[in-house]
Motif scaffolding. Structure first.
Motif, PDB file in Angstrom:
ATOM      1  N   LEU A   1      -0.492 -38.643  18.770  1.00  0.00           N
ATOM      2  CA  LEU A   1      -0.736 -40.063  18.968  1.00  0.00           C
ATOM      3  C   LEU A   1      -1.910 -40.310  19.928  1.00  0.00           C
ATOM      4  CD1 LEU A   1       0.188 -42.963  18.383  1.00  0.00           C
ATOM      5  CD2 LEU A   1       1.791 -42.751  20.292  1.00  0.00           C
ATOM      6  N   ALA A   2      -2.107 -39.406  20.879  1.00  0.00           N
ATOM      7  CA  ALA A   2      -3.143 -39.598  21.911  1.00  0.00           C
ATOM      8  C   ALA A   2      -4.537 -39.904  21.339  1.00  0.00           C
ATOM      9  CB  ALA A   2      -3.171 -38.411  22.861  1.00  0.00           C
ATOM     10  N   PRO A   3      -5.050 -39.082  20.395  1.00  0.00           N
ATOM     11  CA  PRO A   3      -6.383 -39.404  19.850  1.00  0.00           C
ATOM     12  C   PRO A   3      -6.403 -40.709  19.056  1.00  0.00           C
ATOM     13  CG  PRO A   3      -5.461 -37.448  18.774  1.00  0.00           C
ATOM     14  CD  PRO A   3      -4.527 -37.821  19.883  1.00  0.00           C
ATOM     15  N   ILE A   4      -5.283 -41.069  18.427  1.00  0.00           N
ATOM     16  CA  ILE A   4      -5.201 -42.332  17.676  1.00  0.00           C
ATOM     17  C   ILE A   4      -5.357 -43.494  18.658  1.00  0.00           C
ATOM     18  CG2 ILE A   4      -3.681 -43.819  16.295  1.00  0.00           C
ATOM     19  CD1 ILE A   4      -2.455 -41.172  15.143  1.00  0.00           C
ATOM     20  N   LEU A   5      -4.681 -43.399  19.816  1.00  0.00           N
ATOM     21  CA  LEU A   5      -4.786 -44.459  20.821  1.00  0.00           C
ATOM     22  C   LEU A   5      -6.211 -44.573  21.356  1.00  0.00           C
ATOM     23  CD1 LEU A   5      -1.430 -44.007  22.769  1.00  0.00           C
ATOM     24  CD2 LEU A   5      -2.031 -45.789  21.125  1.00  0.00           C
ATOM     25  N   LYS A   6      -6.889 -43.431  21.497  1.00  0.00           N
ATOM     26  CA  LYS A   6      -8.287 -43.458  21.941  1.00  0.00           C
ATOM     27  C   LYS A   6      -9.159 -44.203  20.931  1.00  0.00           C
ATOM     28  CE  LYS A   6      -8.879 -39.564  25.079  1.00  0.00           C
ATOM     29  NZ  LYS A   6      -7.692 -38.705  25.087  1.00  0.00           N
ATOM     30  N   GLU A   7      -8.908 -43.973  19.649  1.00  0.00           N
ATOM     31  CA  GLU A   7      -9.673 -44.654  18.596  1.00  0.00           C
ATOM     32  C   GLU A   7      -9.395 -46.160  18.607  1.00  0.00           C
ATOM     33  OE1 GLU A   7      -8.991 -42.890  14.743  1.00  0.00           O
ATOM     34  OE2 GLU A   7      -9.261 -40.866  15.564  1.00  0.00           O
ATOM     35  N   VAL A   8      -8.125 -46.530  18.814  1.00  0.00           N
ATOM     36  CA  VAL A   8      -7.757 -47.954  18.887  1.00  0.00           C
ATOM     37  C   VAL A   8      -8.514 -48.612  20.034  1.00  0.00           C
ATOM     38  CG1 VAL A   8      -5.862 -49.555  19.424  1.00  0.00           C
ATOM     39  CG2 VAL A   8      -5.490 -47.677  17.810  1.00  0.00           C
ATOM     40  N   LYS A   9      -8.518 -47.958  21.195  1.00  0.00           N
ATOM     41  CA  LYS A   9      -9.203 -48.489  22.372  1.00  0.00           C
ATOM     42  C   LYS A   9     -10.700 -48.598  22.105  1.00  0.00           C
ATOM     43  CE  LYS A   9      -9.793 -49.864  26.582  1.00  0.00           C
ATOM     44  NZ  LYS A   9      -9.644 -51.300  26.819  1.00  0.00           N
ATOM     45  N   ALA A  10     -11.268 -47.576  21.453  1.00  0.00           N
ATOM     46  CA  ALA A  10     -12.701 -47.579  21.149  1.00  0.00           C
ATOM     47  C   ALA A  10     -13.047 -48.753  20.234  1.00  0.00           C
ATOM     48  CB  ALA A  10     -13.112 -46.253  20.512  1.00  0.00           C
ATOM     49  N   GLU A  11     -12.175 -49.037  19.282  1.00  0.00           N
ATOM     50  CA  GLU A  11     -12.440 -50.103  18.322  1.00  0.00           C
ATOM     51  C   GLU A  11     -12.205 -51.493  18.916  1.00  0.00           C
ATOM     52  OE1 GLU A  11     -11.326 -50.938  13.705  1.00  0.00           O
ATOM     53  OE2 GLU A  11     -11.844 -48.931  14.410  1.00  0.00           O
ATOM     54  N   LEU A  12     -11.132 -51.643  19.712  1.00  0.00           N
ATOM     55  CA  LEU A  12     -10.779 -52.965  20.232  1.00  0.00           C
ATOM     56  C   LEU A  12     -11.396 -53.264  21.599  1.00  0.00           C
ATOM     57  CD1 LEU A  12      -7.043 -53.315  19.172  1.00  0.00           C
ATOM     58  CD2 LEU A  12      -9.061 -54.299  18.087  1.00  0.00           C
ATOM     59  N   GLY A  13     -11.806 -52.233  22.314  1.00  0.00           N
ATOM     60  CA  GLY A  13     -12.464 -52.430  23.605  1.00  0.00           C
ATOM     61  C   GLY A  13     -11.629 -53.268  24.557  1.00  0.00           C
ATOM     62  N   GLU A  14     -12.208 -54.382  25.022  1.00  0.00           N
ATOM     63  CA  GLU A  14     -11.567 -55.235  26.028  1.00  0.00           C
ATOM     64  C   GLU A  14     -10.420 -56.076  25.476  1.00  0.00           C
ATOM     65  OE1 GLU A  14     -12.301 -54.957  29.359  1.00  0.00           O
ATOM     66  OE2 GLU A  14     -13.390 -53.261  28.491  1.00  0.00           O
ATOM     67  N   GLN A  15     -10.208 -56.037  24.153  1.00  0.00           N
ATOM     68  CA  GLN A  15      -9.129 -56.848  23.562  1.00  0.00           C
ATOM     69  C   GLN A  15      -7.742 -56.296  23.872  1.00  0.00           C
ATOM     70  OE1 GLN A  15      -9.611 -57.842  19.334  1.00  0.00           O
ATOM     71  NE2 GLN A  15     -11.722 -57.160  19.518  1.00  0.00           N
ATOM     72  N   VAL A  16      -7.692 -55.048  24.360  1.00  0.00           N
ATOM     73  CA  VAL A  16      -6.387 -54.428  24.619  1.00  0.00           C
ATOM     74  C   VAL A  16      -6.506 -53.457  25.790  1.00  0.00           C
ATOM     75  CG1 VAL A  16      -6.686 -52.471  23.029  1.00  0.00           C
ATOM     76  CG2 VAL A  16      -4.389 -53.324  23.507  1.00  0.00           C
ATOM     77  N   LYS A  17      -5.396 -53.340  26.537  1.00  0.00           N
ATOM     78  CA  LYS A  17      -5.300 -52.298  27.550  1.00  0.00           C
ATOM     79  C   LYS A  17      -4.274 -51.309  27.026  1.00  0.00           C
ATOM     80  CE  LYS A  17      -6.252 -55.366  31.401  1.00  0.00           C
ATOM     81  NZ  LYS A  17      -5.633 -56.228  32.410  1.00  0.00           N
ATOM     82  N   ILE A  18      -4.527 -50.032  27.234  1.00  0.00           N
ATOM     83  CA  ILE A  18      -3.572 -49.016  26.795  1.00  0.00           C
ATOM     84  C   ILE A  18      -3.112 -48.245  28.021  1.00  0.00           C
ATOM     85  CG2 ILE A  18      -3.225 -46.931  25.423  1.00  0.00           C
ATOM     86  CD1 ILE A  18      -5.138 -48.126  23.350  1.00  0.00           C
ATOM     87  N   LEU A  19      -1.817 -48.162  28.168  1.00  0.00           N
ATOM     88  CA  LEU A  19      -1.216 -47.552  29.338  1.00  0.00           C
ATOM     89  C   LEU A  19      -0.308 -46.433  28.864  1.00  0.00           C
ATOM     90  CD1 LEU A  19      -1.095 -48.206  32.375  1.00  0.00           C
ATOM     91  CD2 LEU A  19       0.843 -49.699  31.882  1.00  0.00           C
ATOM     92  N   LYS A  20      -0.470 -45.243  29.433  1.00  0.00           N
ATOM     93  CA  LYS A  20       0.394 -44.123  29.061  1.00  0.00           C
ATOM     94  C   LYS A  20       1.384 -43.883  30.198  1.00  0.00           C
ATOM     95  CE  LYS A  20      -1.457 -40.651  26.719  1.00  0.00           C
ATOM     96  NZ  LYS A  20      -0.829 -40.845  25.410  1.00  0.00           N
ATOM     97  N   ILE A  21       2.672 -43.842  29.850  1.00  0.00           N
ATOM     98  CA  ILE A  21       3.729 -43.626  30.838  1.00  0.00           C
ATOM     99  C   ILE A  21       4.483 -42.351  30.465  1.00  0.00           C
ATOM    100  CG2 ILE A  21       5.862 -44.533  31.841  1.00  0.00           C
ATOM    101  CD1 ILE A  21       3.606 -46.340  32.578  1.00  0.00           C
ATOM    102  N   ASP A  22       4.445 -41.372  31.354  1.00  0.00           N
ATOM    103  CA  ASP A  22       5.172 -40.117  31.149  1.00  0.00           C
ATOM    104  C   ASP A  22       6.644 -40.371  31.487  1.00  0.00           C
ATOM    105  OD1 ASP A  22       6.383 -37.580  31.481  1.00  0.00           O
ATOM    106  OD2 ASP A  22       4.470 -36.658  32.019  1.00  0.00           O
TER     107      ASP A  22
END
Length: 101
Positions: A30-51
């Motif tokens: 999932l990690a690289p998918i989230l990176k792609e989402v962030k790259a595409e949406l930029g400032e429209q979304v914040k992505i936070l990873k919680i261990d």
């Protein structure tokens, strides 16, 4: 972490929280998918990873039973949640669908 987390999810920008674990195979995919989402949406979304292993109280507060679990917050409210791996386009459309205009 808890107070800080509340501040982060209270943002007017949608915040996608990825509850994950180091030992979890699907979380790694999932990690690289989230990176792609962030790259595409930029400032429209914040992505936070919680261990979940390091933040067990937070995981149990949001009743995260399996990883990965993603929860979308905006203005402190939970708008959507899903367990498992989703594809980039699915995630992007979910985020955009929930954005306040």
């Amino acid at each position: 972490m808890k107070n800080n987390f509340k501040d982060l999810i209270s943002s007017e920008t949608p915040v996608l929280v990825d509850f994950f674990a180091e030992w979890c195979g699907p979380c790694k995919s999932l990690a690289p998918i989230l990176k792609e989402v962030k790259a595409e949406l930029g400032e429209q979304v914040k992505i936070l990873k919680i261990d979940v292993d390091k933040n067990q109280a937070l995981a149990s507060q949001y009743q995260v039973r399996g990883v990965p679990t993603m929860i979308l917050f905006q203005g402190g409210k939970q708008l959507w949640r899903e367990s498992g791996v989703l594809q980039k386009n699915d995630l992007i459309s979910i985020i955009q669908q929930h954005q306040k205009q």
